[in-house]
Enzyme design. Structure first.
Site, PDB file in Angstrom:
ATOM      1  N   ASP A  82      -8.927 -10.569   8.346  1.00 23.96           N
ATOM      2  CA  ASP A  82      -8.424  -9.184   8.351  1.00 23.96           C
ATOM      3  C   ASP A  82      -9.374  -8.080   8.821  1.00 23.96           C
ATOM      4  OD1 ASP A  82      -6.087  -7.578   7.703  1.00 23.96           O
ATOM      5  OD2 ASP A  82      -7.234  -6.754   6.045  1.00 23.96           O
TER       6      ASP A  82
ATOM      7  N   ARG B  64       0.822  -1.208   0.000  1.00 25.37           N
ATOM      8  CA  ARG B  64       0.000   0.000   0.000  1.00 25.37           C
ATOM      9  C   ARG B  64       0.855   1.258   0.000  1.00 25.37           C
ATOM     10  NH1 ARG B  64      -1.899   0.691   4.384  1.00 25.37           N
ATOM     11  NH2 ARG B  64      -1.123  -1.188   5.401  1.00 25.37           N
TER      12      ARG B  64
ATOM     13  N   LYS C  34      -2.046 -11.980  11.807  1.00 22.25           N
ATOM     14  CA  LYS C  34      -3.503 -12.148  11.789  1.00 22.25           C
ATOM     15  C   LYS C  34      -3.910 -13.321  10.893  1.00 22.25           C
ATOM     16  CE  LYS C  34      -4.363  -7.962  10.246  1.00 22.25           C
ATOM     17  NZ  LYS C  34      -2.975  -7.515  10.170  1.00 22.25           N
ATOM     18  N   THR C  35      -3.449 -13.256   9.642  1.00 19.70           N
ATOM     19  CA  THR C  35      -3.857 -14.265   8.667  1.00 19.70           C
ATOM     20  C   THR C  35      -3.292 -15.641   9.040  1.00 19.70           C
ATOM     21  OG1 THR C  35      -3.987 -12.570   6.967  1.00 19.70           O
ATOM     22  CG2 THR C  35      -3.819 -14.843   6.201  1.00 19.70           C
TER      23      THR C  35
ATOM     24  N   ARG D  55       1.852 -11.916  -2.235  1.00 15.73           N
ATOM     25  CA  ARG D  55       0.529 -12.174  -1.630  1.00 15.73           C
ATOM     26  C   ARG D  55      -0.260 -13.211  -2.394  1.00 15.73           C
ATOM     27  NH1 ARG D  55      -1.437  -9.312   3.171  1.00 15.73           N
ATOM     28  NH2 ARG D  55       0.164  -7.762   3.512  1.00 15.73           N
TER      29      ARG D  55
ATOM     30  N   SER E 207       0.096  -4.932   9.892  1.00  9.41           N
ATOM     31  CA  SER E 207       0.517  -5.804   8.797  1.00  9.41           C
ATOM     32  C   SER E 207       1.740  -6.640   9.199  1.00  9.41           C
ATOM     33  CB  SER E 207       0.856  -4.940   7.588  1.00  9.41           C
ATOM     34  OG  SER E 207       1.129  -5.769   6.493  1.00  9.41           O
TER      35      SER E 207
ATOM     36  N   HIS F 270      -9.547  -4.025  12.784  1.00  2.98           N
ATOM     37  CA  HIS F 270      -8.504  -4.592  11.918  1.00  2.98           C
ATOM     38  C   HIS F 270      -7.981  -5.843  12.627  1.00  2.98           C
ATOM     39  CE1 HIS F 270      -4.380  -4.214   9.767  1.00  2.98           C
ATOM     40  NE2 HIS F 270      -5.251  -4.841   8.998  1.00  2.98           N
TER      41      HIS F 270
ATOM     42  N   LYS G  41      -8.648  -2.558   1.126  1.00  2.62           N
ATOM     43  CA  LYS G  41      -8.478  -1.739   2.312  1.00  2.62           C
ATOM     44  C   LYS G  41      -9.290  -0.441   2.195  1.00  2.62           C
ATOM     45  CE  LYS G  41      -5.621  -3.600   5.457  1.00  2.62           C
ATOM     46  NZ  LYS G  41      -5.524  -4.973   5.855  1.00  2.62           N
TER      47      LYS G  41
HETATM   48  N1  LIG Z   1       5.391 -16.712  15.405  1.00  2.00           N
HETATM   49  C1  LIG Z   1       4.784 -16.281  14.302  1.00  2.00           C
HETATM   50  N2  LIG Z   1       3.459 -16.034  14.302  1.00  2.00           N
HETATM   51  C2  LIG Z   1       2.845 -15.577  13.189  1.00  2.00           C
HETATM   52  N3  LIG Z   1       3.466 -15.379  12.004  1.00  2.00           N
HETATM   53  C3  LIG Z   1       4.780 -15.631  11.933  1.00  2.00           C
HETATM   54  C4  LIG Z   1       5.493 -16.086  13.071  1.00  2.00           C
HETATM   55  N4  LIG Z   1       6.784 -16.258  12.698  1.00  2.00           N
HETATM   56  C5  LIG Z   1       6.862 -15.922  11.406  1.00  2.00           C
HETATM   57  N5  LIG Z   1       5.672 -15.550  10.925  1.00  2.00           N
HETATM   58  C6  LIG Z   1       5.430 -15.076   9.536  1.00  2.00           C
HETATM   59  O1  LIG Z   1       5.013 -13.734   9.636  1.00  2.00           O
HETATM   60  C7  LIG Z   1       4.055 -13.429   8.653  1.00  2.00           C
HETATM   61  C8  LIG Z   1       2.745 -12.999   9.297  1.00  2.00           C
HETATM   62  O2  LIG Z   1       1.958 -12.460   8.261  1.00  2.00           O
HETATM   63  P1  LIG Z   1       0.389 -12.430   8.222  1.00  2.00           P
HETATM   64  O3  LIG Z   1      -0.186 -13.546   9.003  1.00  2.00           O
HETATM   65  O4  LIG Z   1       0.003 -12.297   6.798  1.00  2.00           O
HETATM   66  O5  LIG Z   1       0.163 -11.060   8.986  1.00  2.00           O
HETATM   67  P2  LIG Z   1      -1.076 -10.084   8.911  1.00  2.00           P
HETATM   68  O6  LIG Z   1      -2.232 -10.858   8.388  1.00  2.00           O
HETATM   69  O7  LIG Z   1      -1.253  -9.633  10.325  1.00  2.00           O
HETATM   70  O8  LIG Z   1      -0.623  -8.978   7.993  1.00  2.00           O
HETATM   71  C9  LIG Z   1       3.851 -14.684   7.832  1.00  2.00           C
HETATM   72  O9  LIG Z   1       4.698 -14.597   6.720  1.00  2.00           O
HETATM   73  C10 LIG Z   1       4.319 -15.784   8.793  1.00  2.00           C
HETATM   74  O10 LIG Z   1       4.817 -16.917   8.123  1.00  2.00           O
HETATM   75  C1  LIG Z   2      -3.475  -6.295   2.898  1.00  2.00           C
HETATM   76  C2  LIG Z   2      -2.918  -5.714   3.901  1.00  2.00           C
HETATM   77  O1  LIG Z   2      -3.190  -6.175   5.173  1.00  2.00           O
HETATM   78  P1  LIG Z   2      -2.420  -7.129   6.172  1.00  2.00           P
HETATM   79  O2  LIG Z   2      -0.958  -6.982   5.884  1.00  2.00           O
HETATM   80  O3  LIG Z   2      -2.822  -6.622   7.509  1.00  2.00           O
HETATM   81  O4  LIG Z   2      -2.885  -8.541   5.934  1.00  2.00           O
HETATM   82  C3  LIG Z   2      -2.102  -4.523   3.698  1.00  2.00           C
HETATM   83  O5  LIG Z   2      -1.685  -3.951   4.710  1.00  2.00           O
HETATM   84  O6  LIG Z   2      -1.898  -4.114   2.535  1.00  2.00           O
HETATM   85 MN   LIG Z   3      -3.447 -10.507   6.726  1.00  2.00          MN
END
Ligand SMILES: Nc1ncnc2c1ncn2[C@@H]1O[C@H](COP(=O)(O)OP(=O)(O)O)[C@@H](O)[C@H]1O
Ligand SMILES: C=C(OP(=O)(O)O)C(=O)O
Ligand SMILES: [Mn+2]
Length: 535
Positions: free
Chosen positions: A256, A58, A241-242, A322, A237, A219, A200
């Site tokens: 999300d 973003r 979360k995911t 992504r 980010s 969020h 978003k």
């Molecule tokens: N202990 C952990 N818990 C969660 N994610 C982790 C951890 N260690 C490494 N990671 C990595 O960090 C990233 C977390 O990203 P994501 O779940 O997409 O975050 P969000 O959805 O909050 O943006 C992933 O690439 C995941 O593989």
């Molecule tokens: C898609 C997004 O959200 P997040 O990284 O929280 O999954 C983003 O920040 O562009």
């Molecule tokens: Mn996410």
């Protein structure tokens, strides 16, 4: 004209164009368009693989809200929510309309922002790219085909990656612009092909609208345990979360964006958007499986031209690669896209200073303090010589998406915690034993985070012995079955305790400095939940 063509067309919206308008296609046809038009290629097992060029994330600094009578007093103007004048928006809109008139083909989707009929908006998305149209269809909530003919859009997104904004003429900052007018119910996105901007933007809309209905927009990701216990996972980010919401032992609500009403937590979306970099089949099997399916859209994932095999470890196109997929690609998802009101609230932080414990129990006042702070840290890039992580504070764990004053969202959370029965936790998914940039220091293993989380969520962690963290004042478990105790105490994990204390002290100072802006908006209990250096 097909049954997927709405009676309320673009002309009814004042959009004139000779373009071929391609309405409400489903996945297969959109993938065919994308491939035929050279927008992307199919990977070995079926995903559509695309690249986004310059923007692989973003562009927060290029986002604007039109400042007019409607938003003057309702938007929290300042560093995060930047203003665009109505005159500049009018010029931008005129240029977007001219660009639309010029296109040969436009792809349009009629979708819902919000999974629940009583709390959602009808959004029409007009795209120049077929894959962007597929992306937003995948991410938002798809109306049943039978509803499309009668669909009446309330909000419109015009998304033109090839548009070049002009800072002089449009009152923006660069060639990239994301501009929202709540009065015109119009969002204009130009000069970026990062598809996440679209989803978003819809989140920002709902975050503006829903507090008026008493819904707390969040969020966060959300899932439900075996005995109906909902957990919500707030986090900026990259904090997990995911990753953490997709869990074989729990039912996924969403990854999300959610709303918390008097009776439920519900998803705003109909898809997930996972980080692909270094995705591991062992640690994240449900998400990994989506990279082997037709219907997934992969952004900036590197693929071998011949074999069409993916290389999820290759960051040469982006660190933020992504995958977007419909939510039901995850095996155990909630059919109604909702769960009961939460029993647990988790704040995820990726602490690159190695100061935060892997899990801590928060009082309601501490929860408010950390919600308003919204702390995480960034590893300061991969450039040579950059050795210090950087603290980030983003209020409500999502300031970039929150048009209103943080107190609006904070008060909604406060009321919900005050009714009781909600446990609040802080979870560090970041580094331990040193700074992320120190030699040999690794990120918390996902399986450790999951084990601690599951102990918190199933209630067993409550039985553990706790100690008080001397800096932050929250309670930290001393021993947890199945987890190496050494990792639970960050200070013990550091070889050099003086270094830990100094690093923690500096982080505490940054918390205190950041929180000053909220001091007048909270009661004494929350102010006193601030971290204190005791040394
Ligand atoms: N202990 C952990 N818990 C969660 N994610 C982790 C951890 N260690 C490494 N990671 C990595 O960090 C990233 C977390 O990203 P994501 O779940 O997409 O975050 P969000 O959805 O909050 O943006 C992933 O690439 C995941 O593989
Ligand atoms: C898609 C997004 O959200 P997040 O990284 O929280 O999954 C983003 O920040 O562009
Ligand atoms: Mn996410």
């Amino acid at each position: 004209m097909t049954e997927r063509t709405p009676r309320h067309g673009l002309d009814a919206m004042g959009i004139g164009t000779d373009a071929d308008i391609i309405w409400n296609l489903e996945t297969a046809q959109l993938v065919e368009h994308a491939v035929r038009r050279g927008e992307g290629k199919l990977a070995k097992d079926g995903p559509l693989v695309v690249t986004t060029g310059k923007h692989t994330g973003r562009s927060a600094k290029d986002k604007f809200i039109v400042r007019d009578a409607a938003t003057e007093d309702s938007v929290w103007w300042g560093k995060v929510n930047k203003e665009m004048s109505p005159a500049h928006f009018a010029a931008l809109k005129a240029d977007f309309l001219a660009a639309l008139a010029d296109r040969d083909t436009l792809f349009v989707q009629d979708l819902h922002g919000g999974s629940q009929a009583e709390h959602r908006v009808n959004v029409r998305v007009i795209n120049e790219l077929a894959w962007h149209n597929l992306f937003i269809r995948t991410m938002l909530v798809r109306p049943p085909a039978g509803d499309l003919a009668g669909f009446v859009p309330e909000y419109t997104i015009v998304d033109l990656p090839s548009f070049r904004a002009d800072p002089e003429r449009h009152g923006c900052r660069s060639e990239t612009v994301i501009a929202v007018s709540f009065t015109e119910k119009l969002i204009l996105i130009g000069g970026t092909a990062y598809a996440g901007e679209m989803k978003k933007s819809v989140f920002g809309l709902l975050n503006y609208l829903l507090p008026q209905d008493g819904i707390m927009p969040m969020h966060c990701s959300a899932n439900i345990g075996a005995d109906g216990d909902t957990a919500v996972f707030f986090g900026l980010s990259g904090t997990g979360k995911t990753t953490l919401s997709a869990d074989a032992s729990r039912t996924l609500i969403g990854d999300d964006e959610h709303g918390w009403s008097d009776t439920a937590v519900f998803n705003f979306e109909g898809g997930c958007y996972a980080k692909m970099i270094n995705l591991s089949a062992e640690a994240e099997p449900e998400i990994f499986a989506t990279t082997r399916r037709f219907g997934t859209v992969l952004e900036n994932v590197v693929m071998d031209e011949e074999s069409r095999a993916l290389d999820l470890a290759d960051n040469s196109l982006a660190e933020n690669s992504r995958g977007a997929y419909p939510i039901d690609f995850i095996p155990n998802t909630s059919e109604r896209n909702l769960g009961p009101v939460p029993r647990n609230i988790i704040f995820l932080t990726a602490d690159a200073f190695g100061v935060m414990p892997p899990i801590a129990k928060l009082t309601p006042d501490q929860a408010m303090y950390h919600f308003l702070s919204g702390y995480t840290a960034k590893v300061a890039g991969t450039e040579i010589g950059v050795t210090e992580p950087e603290a980030t504070f983003s209020t409500c764990f999502g300031a970039a998406f929150m048009p209103r004053h943080p107190a609006v969202y904070g008060n909604l959370l406060k009321e919900r915690i005050a009714t009781g029965g909600v446990d609040c936790w802080l979870v560090n998914t970041g580094w331990s034993g040193g700074r992320a940039t120190d030699p040999g220091i690794k990120r918390m293993p996902i399986r450790v985070t999951r084990a601690l989380l599951n102990a918190a969520l199933d209630g067993s962690l409550a039985q553990a012995e706790f100690r008080r963290d001397p800096n932050f004042g929250f309670m930290v478990p001393v021993a947890v079955p199945g987890v190496d105790g050494a990792i639970l105490d960050p200070r013990a994990a550091w070889a050099n305790k003086a270094d830990y204390d100094a690093t923690a002290g500096r982080l505490v100072d940054q918390f205190v400095e950041n929180f000053a802006q909220f001091a007048d908006h909270v009661d004494a209990g929350v102010r006193e939940a601030a971290p204190k250096v005791t040394a």
